[in-house]
Design an enzyme around this catalytic site. Structure first.
Site, PDB file in Angstrom:
ATOM      1  N   LYS A  96      -6.231  35.148  42.293  1.00 17.19           N
ATOM      2  CA  LYS A  96      -4.782  34.915  42.334  1.00 17.19           C
ATOM      3  C   LYS A  96      -4.353  34.017  43.491  1.00 17.19           C
ATOM      4  O   LYS A  96      -3.391  33.270  43.393  1.00 17.19           O
ATOM      5  CB  LYS A  96      -4.033  36.243  42.385  1.00 17.19           C
ATOM      6  N   GLU A 118       7.200  38.380  41.126  1.00 19.74           N
ATOM      7  CA  GLU A 118       7.105  39.661  40.434  1.00 19.74           C
ATOM      8  C   GLU A 118       5.681  40.147  40.630  1.00 19.74           C
ATOM      9  O   GLU A 118       4.770  39.366  40.869  1.00 19.74           O
ATOM     10  CB  GLU A 118       7.382  39.474  38.941  1.00 19.74           C
ATOM     11  N   SER A 389     -13.435  37.657  38.112  1.00 19.58           N
ATOM     12  CA  SER A 389     -12.097  37.398  38.645  1.00 19.58           C
ATOM     13  C   SER A 389     -11.766  38.130  39.943  1.00 19.58           C
ATOM     14  O   SER A 389     -10.969  37.643  40.738  1.00 19.58           O
ATOM     15  CB  SER A 389     -11.045  37.725  37.586  1.00 19.58           C
TER      16      SER A 389
HETATM   17  C1  LIG Z   1      -4.415  39.938  37.927  1.00 22.63           C
HETATM   18  C2  LIG Z   1      -5.854  39.999  37.621  1.00 22.63           C
HETATM   19  C3  LIG Z   1      -6.367  39.661  36.353  1.00 22.63           C
HETATM   20  C4  LIG Z   1      -5.493  39.323  35.179  1.00 22.63           C
HETATM   21  O1  LIG Z   1      -4.673  38.194  35.333  1.00 22.63           O
HETATM   22  P1  LIG Z   1      -4.940  36.838  34.555  1.00 22.63           P
HETATM   23  O2  LIG Z   1      -3.698  36.054  34.778  1.00 22.63           O
HETATM   24  O3  LIG Z   1      -5.177  37.165  33.125  1.00 22.63           O
HETATM   25  O4  LIG Z   1      -6.125  36.206  35.174  1.00 22.63           O
HETATM   26  C5  LIG Z   1      -7.735  39.671  36.159  1.00 22.63           C
HETATM   27  N1  LIG Z   1      -8.577  40.024  37.155  1.00 22.63           N
HETATM   28  C6  LIG Z   1      -8.137  40.364  38.383  1.00 22.63           C
HETATM   29  C7  LIG Z   1      -9.126  40.754  39.432  1.00 22.63           C
HETATM   30  C8  LIG Z   1      -6.757  40.368  38.656  1.00 22.63           C
HETATM   31  O5  LIG Z   1      -6.330  40.709  39.889  1.00 22.63           O
END
Ligand SMILES: *Cc1c(COP(=O)(O)O)cnc(C)c1O
Length: 406
Positions: A96, A118, A389
């Site tokens: 993020k 948000e 992610s």
């Molecule tokens: C917020 C988040 C997501 C989901 O958000 P996307 O916009 O779909 O990428 C996925 N993995 C992690 C670790 C997150 O913090």
């Protein structure tokens, strides 16, 4: 090639849309702010000095490039060569921050003195509060009152970083209500305020801008797999909440038609139970937060057509909408979308932990849980890149409760 040149090669929306999806379904009062943002974004996107500012912060502060790690024990277990794109190693522990750095640089260029955002699980709120501290800007975060209670640790993080957290009491008191409230703040304070959206959702130009800012994931991965394996991958796999980490990984590979793109949504308790967040898999076309895409709606009572509550064990996938470009990739069949349940995600989290010594986020675990299915398609000689992610520290209490059956 410079970043500006790489970005210029990514697909652009036409008239604010990806196919029929996207657009600007907002109140008349918001149109000037969105128009101003779109002009500023077009200018920044084509400006090498914008990207050199962003790239310098991504390197010095976030710690990029993130590793593309050949996970050999997981590969042997899955039956294909699996490479993990390690966004969990970024400062703040997830992807993020990539988006927040880019939007904060844009806000500064536009002369905006105040950041609002948000947040659902609080991950985007923490990332926004982080860059606000880094840039010395005041920051206000809208968060559903329900989530404020459920995610107390992230609320504390945001406050420590100097942000003000506003609990939102309307609607279901969750993410979609927080987003409505942030849009309302923006309408009232357009002059000095920048609204920093956390995923590839919202009205045009947000889905485009956030995808471009997250495309650093796929741009790096593309160069890294060339250097490490000497060819393109056969598939890229990522979890999909709003869709930003997946869009960032996929976009630089979209023109490479040999590369399968697989998005993994949260099936929660199972799609058939109705308690899930599989928007692309089980939703329908509708409008949410200013853009046309797939949405989850009530189907079987007087609320038919209204936005329904999403459910997932991973708070970051718990959103009843999805970015419009994913809707476009789905209907144009450029990407495939599958879903995995809470239980399957937990099992995948354990599998990655035991084969590779990596504790991933519950969101990420959904992508890991789809690897067997993708490996069966690409075969033993196949190469799969997985978007890792985020890291799992934030989820340990949830995981522990589930494992002990409480
Ligand atoms: C917020 C988040 C997501 C989901 O958000 P996307 O916009 O779909 O990428 C996925 N993995 C992690 C670790 C997150 O913090």
């Amino acid at each position: 090639m410079s970043t500006a040149d790489e970005i210029a090669r990514l697909p652009e929306p036409t008239a604010g849309r990806f196919g029929e999806f996207g657009g600007q379904y907002v109140a008349e009062t918001l149109m000037p702010a969105i128009g101003e943002l779109e002009v500023a974004w077009r200018r920044a996107r084509a400006d090498a000095t914008f990207w050199s500012e962003v790239d310098a912060l991504l390197a010095d502060y976030v710690g990029r490039p993130s590793r593309l790690y050949h996970a050999q024990r997981l590969s042997a277990d899955v039956g294909a060569a699996v490479y993990l794109k390690r966004e969990d190693l970024n400062h703040t522990g997830a992807h993020k921050i990539n988006n927040c750095i880019g939007q904060a640089v844009l806000a500064r260029r536009m002369g905006k003195r105040r950041l609002i955002a948000e947040t659902g699980a609080g991950q985007h709120g923490v990332a926004t509060a982080t860059v606000a501290a880094l840039f010395g800007l005041p920051c206000e975060i809208y968060m559903g009152a329900e989530d404020v209670v459920r995610q107390a640790l992230n609320v504390e993080r945001m406050r420590l970083l100097g942000a003000t957290v506003h609990p939102v009491e309307s609607g279901t008191r969750t993410l979609k209500d927080a987003m409505n409230e942030a849009l309302r703040d923006w309408v009232t304070n357009v002059g000095d305020t920048f609204y920093l959206i956390g995923s590839v959702a919202g009205p045009h130009p947000y889905p485009w801008m956030v995808r471009d800012l997250q495309s650093v994931i796929g741009r790096e991965a593309r160069a890294q797999i060339h250097a490490q394996a000497g060819r393109l991958p056969d598939a890229c796999v990522a979890c999909v909440g709003g869709g930003s980490n997946a869009a960032g990984l996929f976009a630089p590979f979209v023109a490479d038609t040999s590369v399968r793109l697989v998005g993994v949504e949260a099936a929660g308790d199972g799609v058939a139970t109705g308690r899930h967040a599989a928007t692309l898999g089980a939703g329908r076309v509708g409008v949410l937060h200013g853009s046309k895409s797939y949405v989850l709606t009530h189907e079987d009572d007087a609320r038919m057509g209204q936005i329904a509550h999403a459910h997932s064990i991973s708070a970051g996938l718990d959103y009843p909408g999805v970015g419009p470009e994913h809707a476009f990739w789905k209907v144009s069949q450029r990407a495939t979308y599958v879903s995995r349940t809470d239980d399957q995600a937990l099992a995948a989290l354990e599998r990655l932990a035991r084969t590779e010594g990596i504790l991933c986020a519950l969101e990420t675990a959904h992508a890991i849980a789809a690897l067997d299915e993708v490996a069966a398609i690409v075969g033993k000689a196949g190469i799969i890149i997985v978007g890792l992610s985020g890291r799992g520290d934030k989820d340990m209490v949830t995981v522990a409760q589930r494992r002990s059956g409480s």
